[in-house]
Design an enzyme around this catalytic site. Structure first.
Site, PDB file in Angstrom:
ATOM      1  N   LYS A  18       1.010  -1.278  -0.158  1.00  0.00           N
ATOM      2  CA  LYS A  18      -0.145   0.047  -0.108  1.00  0.00           C
ATOM      3  C   LYS A  18       0.896   1.349   0.056  1.00  0.00           C
ATOM      4  O   LYS A  18       1.648   1.686   1.123  1.00  0.00           O
ATOM      5  CB  LYS A  18      -0.999   0.061   1.042  1.00  0.00           C
ATOM      6  CG  LYS A  18      -2.105   0.998   0.899  1.00  0.00           C
ATOM      7  CD  LYS A  18      -2.497   1.519   2.482  1.00  0.00           C
ATOM      8  CE  LYS A  18      -1.969   2.688   2.902  1.00  0.00           C
ATOM      9  NZ  LYS A  18      -1.955   3.969   2.031  1.00  0.00           N
ATOM     10  N   GLU A  72      10.388   0.788   9.873  1.00  0.00           N
ATOM     11  CA  GLU A  72      11.321   1.875   9.630  1.00  0.00           C
ATOM     12  C   GLU A  72      10.791   3.142  10.092  1.00  0.00           C
ATOM     13  O   GLU A  72       9.963   3.538   9.210  1.00  0.00           O
ATOM     14  CB  GLU A  72      11.616   1.704   8.320  1.00  0.00           C
ATOM     15  CG  GLU A  72      12.962   1.847   7.893  1.00  0.00           C
ATOM     16  CD  GLU A  72      13.994   1.070   8.533  1.00  0.00           C
ATOM     17  OE1 GLU A  72      14.793   1.409   9.470  1.00  0.00           O
ATOM     18  OE2 GLU A  72      14.131  -0.146   7.955  1.00  0.00           O
ATOM     19  N   CYS A 119      13.960  10.150   6.337  1.00  0.00           N
ATOM     20  CA  CYS A 119      13.878   9.725   7.765  1.00  0.00           C
ATOM     21  C   CYS A 119      15.372   9.855   8.502  1.00  0.00           C
ATOM     22  O   CYS A 119      15.397  10.113   9.675  1.00  0.00           O
ATOM     23  CB  CYS A 119      13.345   8.575   7.829  1.00  0.00           C
ATOM     24  SG  CYS A 119      14.021   7.303   6.908  1.00  0.00           S
TER      25      CYS A 119
END
Ligand code: NAD
Length: 886
Positions: free
Chosen positions: A180, A255, A289
């Protein structure tokens, strides 16, 4: 406008509700495609397709090599779509063209590299040659198997790369997937689905559904048919996913967010560090990130660094992402822009100094677009929200520190631990700093570089598990241990015996790897033994008594040129320290084989020395059961006592001061390679030692015969040993120079040793080990004293065997009932001991009565007691036996 549809079970379909949504180009705010909007029903259909495909084995049942071939086809199809993927990624996510162009190439490399690793390097099947469980012999192996249906939920910053990261390893390891993508960047994952279909990846193996995270996430994370969730995104959503996954206990890898520290040391190359700090933060508008959003700068260079960083930040060209000249493009969405603006305000309110940026940027020729200037805050305190919370935009905090230690402490003062950097011209110093930071990745003089074989993941609240590398592949498999019992017999199963009254182990293995030679003058064969073992440098281990008796010299002479050194300080009942000292001496001499000349003490020390020479470390590291998988340093044993027989046993008994008792190295591979039974080596043994070491051998034989592991081969050895000791011990006690009797004693001891190596010993040994360790009673002395008492203790559990012992001891059992014969065996042992002047009571050999109770507690925990004919679990009973022996 292009239209994209869901990919479920190999087909591109509209959503069940027929709903669609638009995807927007963040650089212009213009819609670029309509996309089917999946809902609960579509998510369930995708999961069902993935489940069916997984269970059918159409993918999970392929060999890793066959899957690699399909993944290579998939990679080829991605190559063919490369330009379209790059352009779409650029338009959909706002990545600059130069970056988006890389993504397909990197994905193809990931697919090819990791599928090759899975086919050639991954430990799908591992035999465990040494299980470490002495009580459950058998074949042990590990199978690694796919987990099942995996869900990949991915973010909007790197939609294509993240799709590769989730889809690649899941498929490569044999799973099926429902992917997704983020609802603001749905397009490239659907193009990947086209490539999968074109490559002939079986229907249902890959499914891609696009739509709102909340509704779809709820289904995907709670559905019982989903086995694993791999999520990349914020820590906040990660927590929610973990919570949802917990209802069906799914495997999760997460993550999550970061607030990584990029540490600039005072000796850093200034240009490099400035470039690294800017790249580490402003690349892809800071929407990464692991960005180094806290730049920690040494106070020694702080002002200069800040000035240069400001200059560099102001030089970046901000423009439309498709313009090849742009260094930075737009933020991904209006919402993200609002978040960045909110944090800039927070930073100002908290009192940080805004040095540059802090505002939106207009791109000439374009109306709209979410462009924001690279923003630097100086004089930031690490406690500020600006330094603690993830912003996910082009906003960096520059923080001053005074020492490397302080820098590490600031870096670690965060709930996150994802990435980080160190810039320094001293690699050793940089590695020290990198070692101190609690984070999943540290780059030295670099930033944001990934590699297919290098794992990525977070410490602390930055995540769970790893992606990429073999570590990442492991996350997509289950571990199955398979044990194949080698003794498939109810009565021989030592574990089942825990709930059974049948204590005898009927099945057995018999293996005697030691080459035994015996006879007067047989010492002459030693040089050949050395050659046969492929050795050249023989090192003698012995003890002072044996050396003084001239026996080490005999061996040295026979070894001739092969002799390289000697260690003669092995004490009786050797401890770990003396074994370590002996090993060191053998190492110094560069020995390639060990010749032990002595009794059980020297031979036991030598066995351990051989293990340490081969495996390194110290004696204490090797006090293990059944763990060796290859041959040890060769060992030739020359016994000098009449008794222990340890030249042919698989055990080394060592005194551990730390444990306060005797501990063991037990392994078939510590049996000496050769044993030389030359009676000349025992002729000098004084009478006392002759007698007591012989009673050790007698104890081996009788306990092997009566143990729960007794078997007919060992019984034969034990019986013959008992007969020979009974006959020859009085002869050698009377005349130590009786060479024939001396040789017979050695042979008897060797047979007794072989017998108990397989059949094990019992309570007499457990009790003797204990008084040996606690009261320094020589092993043979203690064995002899307690043996008859233990025989009586065992009488009702070993009546037949003990009656045989009576027979072997020449008791006239013809008219006796079996139980009386068994008891007579104990009497005969005592009579033999008296005849040869063996000590008869523990009180005569230095044991004090008040210590008997504590001895009993230790003795029941000695592993020898496990094999005693009568189950030993009550210390009071053992205490009684000690009292009888006292
Ligand atoms: N690994 C095994 O299978 C096994 C079996 C039985 C005993 N052990 C261990 O062996 C040790 C006992 O061994 P041991 O009873 O053979 O005694 P030992 O090796 O401790 O030797 C006892 C003494 O006899 C002296 N000695 C030995 N041979 C001599 C000779 N020919 N002439 C003159 N003096 C001599 C030694 O110098 C020493 O002082 C214990 O630690 C026991 O736990 C091990």
């Amino acid at each position: 406008m292009e239209q994209y549809r869901l990919f479920i079970n190999g087909n591109f379909v509209d959503s069940a509700t027929g709903k669609t949504f638009e995807s927007i180009d963040p650089g212009t705010e213009v819609p670029i495609a309509t996309v089917a909007q999946a809902g609960t029903e579509d998510a369930e259909a995708a999961i069902a397709a993935a489940r069916t495909a997984f269970n059918s084995g159409v993918w999970s049942g392929l060999t890793p090599a066959a899957r690699m071939a399909k993944i290579q086809d998939f990679a080829d199809q991605i190559s063919q779509q490369g330009l379209r993927l790059a352009a779409t990624e650029c338009m959909d996510s706002g990545q600059i063209l130069k970056l988006a162009g890389f993504a397909p190439l990197m994905g193809i490399s990931l697919f090819r590299n990791l599928s090759l690793a899975a086919a050639t390097k991954f430990p799908w099947h591992e035999e465990i040659p040494a299980s470490g469980n002495a009580f459950a012999p058998g074949r042990e192996f590990i199978r690694r198997e796919p987990i099942g249906v995996c869900v990949g939920i991915i973010p909007w910053n790197f939609p294509l790369s993240m799709a590769f990261w989730k889809m690649g390893p899941a498929l490569i390891m044999g799973n099926t997937i429902v992917l997704k993508p983020a609802s603001v960047t749905p397009l490239t994952a659907l193009i990947l689905a086209e490539a999968a279909k074109a490559a002939g990846i079986p229907d249902g193996v890959v499914n891609v559904i696009t739509g709102p995270g909340g509704e779809l996430g709820q289904v995907l994370c709670t559905h019982p048919d989903v086995d694993k969730i791999a999520f990349t995104g914020s820590t906040e959503v990660g927590r929610e996913i973990m919570r949802m996954a917990s209802s069906t206990v799914k495997k999760v890898t997460l993550e999550l967010g970061g607030k990584s520290a990029n540490i600039i040391l005072d000796d850093a190359d200034m240009e490099l560090a400035v470039e690294g700090a800017c790249f580490g933060t402003f690349f892809h508008q800071g929407q990464i990130c692991e960005s180094g959003t806290r730049v920690l700068v040494s106070s020694k260079i702080y002002d200069e660094f800040l000035e240069k960083m400001k200059k560099r930040a102001e030089a970046f060209r901000i423009g439309y992402q498709m313009d090849p000249a742009s260094h930075m493009g737009p933020l991904v969405s209006k919402e993200q822009l609002a978040t960045v603006e909110r944090y800039v305000k927070i930073g100002k309110d908290e009192g940080a100094d805004l040095i540059t940026g802090g505002k939106r940027v207009e791109v000439p020729g374009i109306t709209g677009g979410y462009y924001y200037a690279p923003t630097i805050f100086a004089n930031v305190n690490n406690k500020m929200r600006l330094a603690q919370e993830e912003i996910f935009g082009p906003v960096v905090c520059v923080i001053k520190y005074d020492s490397d230690e302080e820098a590490v402490a600031i870096a670690n003062d965060s709930i996150y631990g994802l990435g980080g950097g160190v810039f320094s011209s001293n690699t050793a110093r940089a590695e020290r700093v990198a070692g101190g930071v609690h984070t999943g990745t540290m780059w030295i003089n670099n930033y944001h570089v990934f590699a297919d074989y290098c794992p990525f993941g977070g410490y602390k609240q930055s995540g769970v598990g790893r992606e990429l590398g073999l570590a990442g592949l492991h996350e997509y498999t289950q571990v199955k241990r398979v044990h194949v019992n080698a003794m498939a017999d109810a009565k021989s199963n030592m574990t089942f015996q825990l709930m059974s009254d049948y204590k005898q182990v009927d099945s057995f293995g018999y293996n005697c790897p030691t080459n035994v030679v015996a006879g007067h003058g047989i010492l002459a064969s030693i040089a050949k033994a050395v050659v046969d073992l492929g050795c050249k440098r023989a090192f003698i281990l012995t003890d002072p008594g044996v050396r003084q008796a001239g026996l080490a010299q005999l061996a040295e002479n026979a070894l001739a040129d092969f002799f390289v050194g000697i260690f003669d300080k092995i004490p009786s009942d050797p401890d770990l320290e003396s074994v370590d000292a002996a090993t060191e001496a053998a190492r110094q001499a560069n020995a390639d084989c060990i010749v032990s000349v002595g009794g059980g003490s020297v031979m036991d020390a030598a066995k351990a020395v051989c293990v340490i020479l081969k495996n390194g470390g110290k004696a204490n590291d090797h006090l293990n059961l059944l763990v060796l998988t290859e041959s040890q340093t060769p060992h030739i044993a020359i016994p000098t006592t009449s008794g222990t027989g340890s030249e042919v046993t698989n055990v080394s008994v060592l005194t551990s001061k730390g444990a306060g008792r005797k501990l063991f190295v037990v392994d078939q591979r510590i049996m000496p390679n050769a044993a030389i039974l030359d009676p000349r080596f025992t002729m000098t043994l004084p009478k006392g030692l002759t007698v007591t070491t012989a009673m050790d051998a007698m104890t081996h034989a009788i306990e092997a015969l009566t143990s729960t592991m007794a078997n007919p081969i060992c019984d034969g050895m034990a019986m013959q040993a008992i007969r020979m000791i009974n006959k020859n011990l009085p002869l050698v006690a009377a005349d130590g120079k009786n060479e024939k009797a001396r040789l017979n004693m050695q042979i008897a001891a060797t047979m007794a040793g072989w017998a108990f190596t397989v059949a094990q010993v019992g309570l007499a040994h457990a009790m003797a080990h204990t008084v040996g360790a606690l009261h320094h009673v020589p092993h043979g002395v203690a064995c002899g004293i307690v043996l008859p008492k233990v025989m009586r203790y065992n009488v009702d559990y070993a009546v037949e065997k003990l009656a045989l012992v009576a027979h072997a001891l020449d008791v006239d059992v013809a008219k006796m009932k079996e139980r009386n014969a068994a008891l007579a065996a104990a009497d005969a042992v005592e009579a033999l001991m008296k005849k040869v002047d063996h000590p008869m009571r523990l009180q005569d050999v230095g044991v004090s009565e008040e210590n008997l109770a504590i001895c009993a507690f230790h003795a029941i925990a000695d592993s020898a007691a496990l094999f005693n004919a009568r189950p030993v679990s009550d210390p009071n009973e053992v205490f009684e036996v000690y009292k009888q022996a006292y």
